[in-house]
Scaffold this motif. Structure first.
Motif, short mmCIF file in Angstrom:
data_model
loop_
_atom_site.label_atom_id
_atom_site.label_comp_id
_atom_site.label_asym_id
_atom_site.label_seq_id
_atom_site.Cartn_x
_atom_site.Cartn_y
_atom_site.Cartn_z
N ALA A 278 0.87 -1.19 0.00
CA ALA A 278 0.00 0.00 0.00
C ALA A 278 0.90 1.23 0.00
O ALA A 278 2.02 1.19 0.51
CB ALA A 278 -0.90 0.00 1.23
N LEU A 279 0.40 2.31 -0.59
CA LEU A 279 1.23 3.50 -0.72
C LEU A 279 0.59 4.73 -0.11
O LEU A 279 -0.64 4.89 -0.17
CB LEU A 279 1.51 3.81 -2.20
CG LEU A 279 2.46 2.87 -2.93
CD1 LEU A 279 1.69 1.73 -3.56
CD2 LEU A 279 3.23 3.62 -3.99
N GLU A 281 1.23 8.67 -0.72
CA GLU A 281 2.00 9.59 -1.56
C GLU A 281 1.66 11.03 -1.27
O GLU A 281 0.49 11.38 -1.12
CB GLU A 281 1.70 9.32 -3.04
CG GLU A 281 2.07 7.92 -3.50
CD GLU A 281 1.97 7.79 -5.01
OE1 GLU A 281 2.58 8.62 -5.72
OE2 GLU A 281 1.28 6.88 -5.48
N GLY A 286 0.15 10.36 -6.52
CA GLY A 286 -0.44 9.13 -7.04
C GLY A 286 0.34 8.49 -8.18
O GLY A 286 -0.02 7.42 -8.67
N SER A 289 1.54 4.99 -7.43
CA SER A 289 0.42 4.05 -7.45
C SER A 289 0.02 3.75 -8.89
O SER A 289 -0.30 2.61 -9.24
CB SER A 289 -0.78 4.63 -6.70
OG SER A 289 -0.39 5.00 -5.40
N SER A 305 -4.06 2.95 -1.89
CA SER A 305 -3.15 4.09 -1.81
C SER A 305 -3.87 5.27 -1.18
O SER A 305 -5.08 5.42 -1.33
CB SER A 305 -2.68 4.50 -3.20
OG SER A 305 -1.88 3.50 -3.76
N SER A 354 6.01 5.14 1.41
CA SER A 354 5.61 6.55 1.44
C SER A 354 6.58 7.40 0.64
O SER A 354 7.76 7.04 0.49
CB SER A 354 5.54 7.06 2.87
OG SER A 354 6.85 7.23 3.37
#
Ligand code: AMP
Ligand code: MG
Length: 420
Positions: A278-279, A281, A286, A289, A305, A354
């Motif tokens: 999972a991100l 940002e 984005g 992602s 995300s 991140s």
């Protein structure tokens, strides 16, 4: 065989149309083990086309000429081909007949400009174009064979496949000192082109049959290996050897080869391990992602995300405290670590990534200039964080940051060595 390409058309020189024909032909030719020695584009100018054709007539063994065979006034190729070879333009009865039949079918009269399309250089071999109205013809001038095909990409490709390549294949097979080729594209990320060049240069001597070429597709850098030998097995062997040597030198900078795409490679590593990511940002908005989810089937590992561009959303969605933001700033190691850990926790993923940084053009400070990006990777084994300084404009900084984030994950996955 010395093969050249000549494209005609003002539209190709004004930037209105991109030449997509030549790369098609070149890549098909490459599969036959041959490379074009020269490629040029000329406008719809009589003198220029004649000069280009005269030059190739005296230089090449085979030439693919495209465009300018249509019925309009800017279609000059046939008359230029005749002029360059010093022959007359003659009417080909078969072409004229097929044009007439085509128009009769639609109950249209054959106009004089349509009839012009039946004019070909004297002595040329006319090849029936099953794919359109413009004729294709083959002209022999001295030791040079010229293939004239229409520029319309659909017709061009069809005629190249059906008529040009089979004839060229015969010419190539028939030559005494035929060169066999084998090629590989090695793809790297995280290494400058100059460093890549420096790392690979010492290998050149030990691999005399292999040419090393570099191509930048920022943030990726590609190394092209092209082995040339007098037999296919010899070329394959030389390529395999150079490939092994390069892989050793490039180590983890190498992410794949040939058709491999960077996000697909990262995705495959995750899928093999049945792991997820999972991100969170900030400055990339984005992009990471987007990159991660480019390959089909990304849902197996990309689970969610959070694009937390504002401080407020970093707090609301990820629970980054206002105190932490005030104490260290949103672009900081502390916040990057907290974002990665929070998104991992909330999405219940194997990894949390991140990205928080200053993409510019404004917002930089002396301590944190534009291009400063903190990237963190959280997992059950703890969190690693990197401070990077990417150079270039906003677009480039964001692109490099997105790639680098996924590359941290890729390297972690390789290191962990759980790859089946
Ligand atoms: P022509 O055969 O010169 O009448 O070209 C017909 C049309 O094909 C042009 O208007 C272009 O749109 C297209 N075309 C010509 N040459 C190329 C090329 N090298 N690559 C892509 N499209 C082309
Ligand atoms: Mg044209």
């Amino acid at each position: 065989v010395n093969i050249e390409v000549v494209c005609t058309g003002d539209e190709l020189l004004s930037g209105l149309t991109t030449d997509t024909n030549s790369p098609y032909f070149m890549s098909k030719l490459f599969e036959l083990g041959e490379m074009v020695s020269r490629s040029q584009t000329v406008g719809d100018v009589r003198e220029d086309i004649i000069a280009a054709l005269k030059a190739v007539n005296g230089r090449a063994n085979a030439v693919l000429v495209s465009g300018g065979l249509g019925p309009t006034a800017d279609d000059l190729t046939a008359e230029c081909a005749a002029a360059a070879a010093g022959v007359r333009l003659v009417e080909d009865p078969a072409v004229l007949e097929s044009l007439r039949a085509r128009f009769a079918k639609r109950q249209l009269p054959l106009t004089p400009n349509n009839a012009r399309q039946a004019l070909v250089p004297e002595g040329a071999e006319v090849v029936h174009n099953r794919f359109g109205t413009a004729p294709m013809f083959i002209q022999r001038v001295g030791r040079c064979t010229l293939f004239f095909v229409p520029g319309v990409p659909r017709e061009y490709k069809a005629l190249v496949d059906a008529e040009v390549l089979p004839r060229l294949a015969k010419m190539i097979e028939g030559q005494p000192n035929r060169i066999f080729r084998a090629a590989r594209l090695l793809k790297t990320v995280g290494i400058f082109e100059s460093h890549l060049d420096a790392a690979v240069k010492p290998l050149a001597k030990a691999h005399p049959k292999v040419k090393f070429g570099f191509r930048t597709h920022a943030p990726e850098n590609h190394l092209k290996l092209l082995a040339e030998a007098s037999s296919q097995s010899e070329a394959n062997e030389a390529l395999a050897k150079a490939d092994r040597a390069c892989r050793e030198v490039l180590g983890p900078f190498l992410f794949g080869a040939d058709q491999d795409s960077f996000p697909a490679v990262v995705g495959a590593l995750l899928r093999d391990r049945k792991e997820t990511v999972a991100l969170a940002e900030s400055c990339t908005g984005g992009l990471a992602s987007q990159l991660l989810t480019t390959p089909p089937g990304a849902s197996a590992y990309a689970i969610g995300s959070a694009v937390t561009y504002s401080n407020e959303m970093k707090t609301k969605w990820l629970g980054i405290t206002e105190q932490m933001l005030a104490a260290h700033g949103a672009v900081s190691e502390e916040v990057a670590r907290a974002m990665a850990e929070a998104v991992r926790r909330r999405c219940e993923s194997t990894y949390g990534i991140s990205i928080t940084g200053i993409a510019g053009p404004s917002g930089g400070t002396e301590q944190k200039p534009v291009g400063t990006v903190f990237l963190a990777l959280a997992s059950a084994d703890g969190t690693e964080c990197q401070r990077q300084h990417f150079l270039g404009d906003r677009e480039r900084i964001r692109q490099f940051a997105a790639y680098h984030a996924l590359d941290m994950l890729r390297r972690r996955l390789i290191r962990s060595g759980k790859n089946p």
